[in-house]
Motif scaffolding. Structure first.
Motif, PDB file in Angstrom:
ATOM      1  N   ASN A 166       0.829  -1.202   0.000  1.00 23.51           N
ATOM      2  CA  ASN A 166       0.000   0.000   0.000  1.00 23.51           C
ATOM      3  C   ASN A 166       0.870   1.262   0.000  1.00 23.51           C
ATOM      4  OD1 ASN A 166      -2.595   1.218   0.067  1.00 23.51           O
ATOM      5  ND2 ASN A 166      -2.343   1.648   2.250  1.00 23.51           N
TER       6      ASN A 166
ATOM      7  N   ILE B  20       0.144  -3.777  10.374  1.00 20.99           N
ATOM      8  CA  ILE B  20       0.552  -2.978  11.529  1.00 20.99           C
ATOM      9  C   ILE B  20      -0.234  -1.652  11.522  1.00 20.99           C
ATOM     10  CG2 ILE B  20       2.859  -4.044  11.509  1.00 20.99           C
ATOM     11  CD1 ILE B  20       3.957  -1.344  10.408  1.00 20.99           C
TER      12      ILE B  20
ATOM     13  N   VAL C 283      -0.811   1.509   8.411  1.00 23.82           N
ATOM     14  CA  VAL C 283      -0.393   1.028   7.098  1.00 23.82           C
ATOM     15  C   VAL C 283      -1.509   1.280   6.060  1.00 23.82           C
ATOM     16  CG1 VAL C 283      -1.155  -1.385   7.360  1.00 23.82           C
ATOM     17  CG2 VAL C 283       0.921  -0.875   6.087  1.00 23.82           C
TER      18      VAL C 283
ATOM     19  N   THR D 195      -8.394   2.729   5.528  1.00 25.34           N
ATOM     20  CA  THR D 195      -8.547   3.398   4.239  1.00 25.34           C
ATOM     21  C   THR D 195      -8.905   2.380   3.153  1.00 25.34           C
ATOM     22  OG1 THR D 195      -6.837   4.956   4.966  1.00 25.34           O
ATOM     23  CG2 THR D 195      -7.388   4.990   2.619  1.00 25.34           C
TER      24      THR D 195
END
Ligand code: GDP
Length: 286
Positions: free
Chosen positions: A58, A128, A131, A135
Motif C-alpha cells: 500500500n 501494523i 499502514v 482506508t
C-alpha cells in the motif's frame, strides 16, 4: 492514539487474528510499499500459517516505482502473490478482487465439484498500525465503514462488507505489531510515520533519513535543498539545510531539532519525491 505493544497486547492481537482465520478464505496482508519488509509483522507467517494470502504493498503512490517492481518480483519468486496499490486514490482495487479469485480458484473449483454453491471469497485485512487498513476497507466498501486510526480497545459485532458480488470482507481489520526490536527497522518505521516520533529521538530519525538519502537519493537531496555538493559530515549537512531554510538560533547556531523536524516532514509529504527505504537485496544481507 498509539498502541502500546506490551507482551499481553501482542498475545491478544495475535489471538484476535487467529480467531478470525477460521471465518475467511484469504488474508490480505497490508504493508507499506516504502518499507515492505520493515512494515511486516515479525510473526505473520506463523500467525496466518497455511491460509492463502495476498500481500498488498500500500501507499505505492509514495514509493519509488522502480523499487516497488523489484519487490513485487521478489515476493513472486518466493511464492507470495503481491500487488502494489494506493488505497487513498483507489488504485489497484479491481486487481485485488481478480488476484484473490485467482489464488482461490482451485479451492472454489473443488467446492463446486462437490456441489457446494458458489459464494463470495471471504477476506480479512491485517497489518501494523497506520499502514492503511481502514482506508483500504473504506475504499473497497465504497463508503465509510472503518474508522481511520487505531482503535484497539473498541470491539463490536463482526460484520461482513460486500465488495461487489465477489468478495466479502470482515469490517474490522487485524491489527498486528511491527518489528521494533531492530533499531534500523524502528528508524524506518519512524521516517515513514508508522510510529510516533516521540518513541525515538527526532534527530536520530533525521540522521538516519539524511544518511539514507545521501547514499540512495543524492539528486533529490541536492535539488530540494539547493546543495552544490552534499557534505560528508552529517552535522555539516544539517548546517547547510538549516542555513537555507532559516532553521537557526541566535548567534548563527543551527537549530538541529528544527532541521530534523523539517526533513522528516518533507520526506513524509513527498517533497523529496517518491522514496523507498529498503530493497529486496538488503534482505539477503541480513
Ligand atoms: P490503519 O491504522 O492501518 O487503519 O491506517 P489508516 O487507514 O488510518 O491510514 C493511515 C494514514 O495513511 C492515513 O492518513 C491515510 O490517509 C494514509 N493512507 C492510507 N492508504 C494510503 C495510500 O495508499 N497512499 C497514501 N499516500 N496514503 C495512504
Amino acid at each position: 492514539m498509539t498502541i502500546q505493544w506490551f507482551p499481553g497486547h501482542m498475545a491478544k492481537a495475535r489471538r484476535q487474528v487467529t480467531e478470525k482465520l477460521g471465518l475467511i478464505d484469504i488474508v490480505f496482508e497490508l504493508v507499506d510499499a516504502r518499507i515492505p519488509a520493515s512494515s511486516r509483522n515479525p510473526m505473520i507467517d506463523e500467525i496466518i500459517s497455511n491460509k492463502p494470502r495476498l500481500l498488498l504493498l500500500n501507499k505505492a503512490d509514495m514509493a519509488d516505482p522502480k523499487v516497488t517492481k523489484e519487490w513485487i518480483s521478489y515476493f513472486k519468486e518466493n511464492g507470495i502473490h503481491a500487488l502494489a496499490i494506493d488505497s487513498q486514490a483507489g488504485i489497484g482495487m479491481k486487481q485485488i478482487v481478480t488476484e484473490a479469485k485467482h489464488i482461490l480458484q482451485e479451492k472454489f473449483d473443488k467446492m463446486a465439484a462437490k456441489g457446494i454453491r458458489p459464494r463470495a471469497v471471504r477476506a480479512l485485512i491485517v497489518g501494523i498500525p497506520n499502514v492503511g487498513k481502514s482506508t483500504l476497507i473504506n475504499r473497497l466498501a465504497k463508503k465509510n465503514i472503518a474508522q481511520t486510526g487505531d482503535r484497539p480497545g473498541i470491539t463490536k459485532a463482526q460484520q461482513w462488507i460486500k465488495v461487489g458480488k465477489e468478495i466479502e470482507l470482515l469490517d474490522t481489520p487485524g491489527i498486528l505489531w511491527p518489528k521494533f526490536e531492530d533499531q534500523e527497522v524502528g528508524l524506518k518505521l519512524a521516517t515513514t510515520g508508522a510510529i510516533k516520533d516521540t518513541i525515538l529521538n527526532l534527530q536520530d530519525i533525521a540522521v538516519y533519513a539524511l544518511r539514507f538519502l545521501q547514499e540512495n537519493y543524492p539528486i533529490s537531496l541536492k535539488e530540494r535543498y539547493n546543495l552544490e555538493d552534499i557534505p560528508n559530515e552529517i552535522v555539516e549537512l544539517f548546517d547547510e539545510i538549516g542555513k537555507r531554510r532559516g532553521c537557526m538560533m541566535s548567534g548563527g547556531i543551527t537549530d538541529y531539532d528544527k532541521v530534523a523536524e523539517l526533513v522528516i516532514r518533507e520526506i513524509r509529504t513527498e517533497k523529496l519525491g517518491k522514496l523507498t527505504f529498503e530493497k529486496p537485496q538488503d534482505k539477503s544481507e541480513d
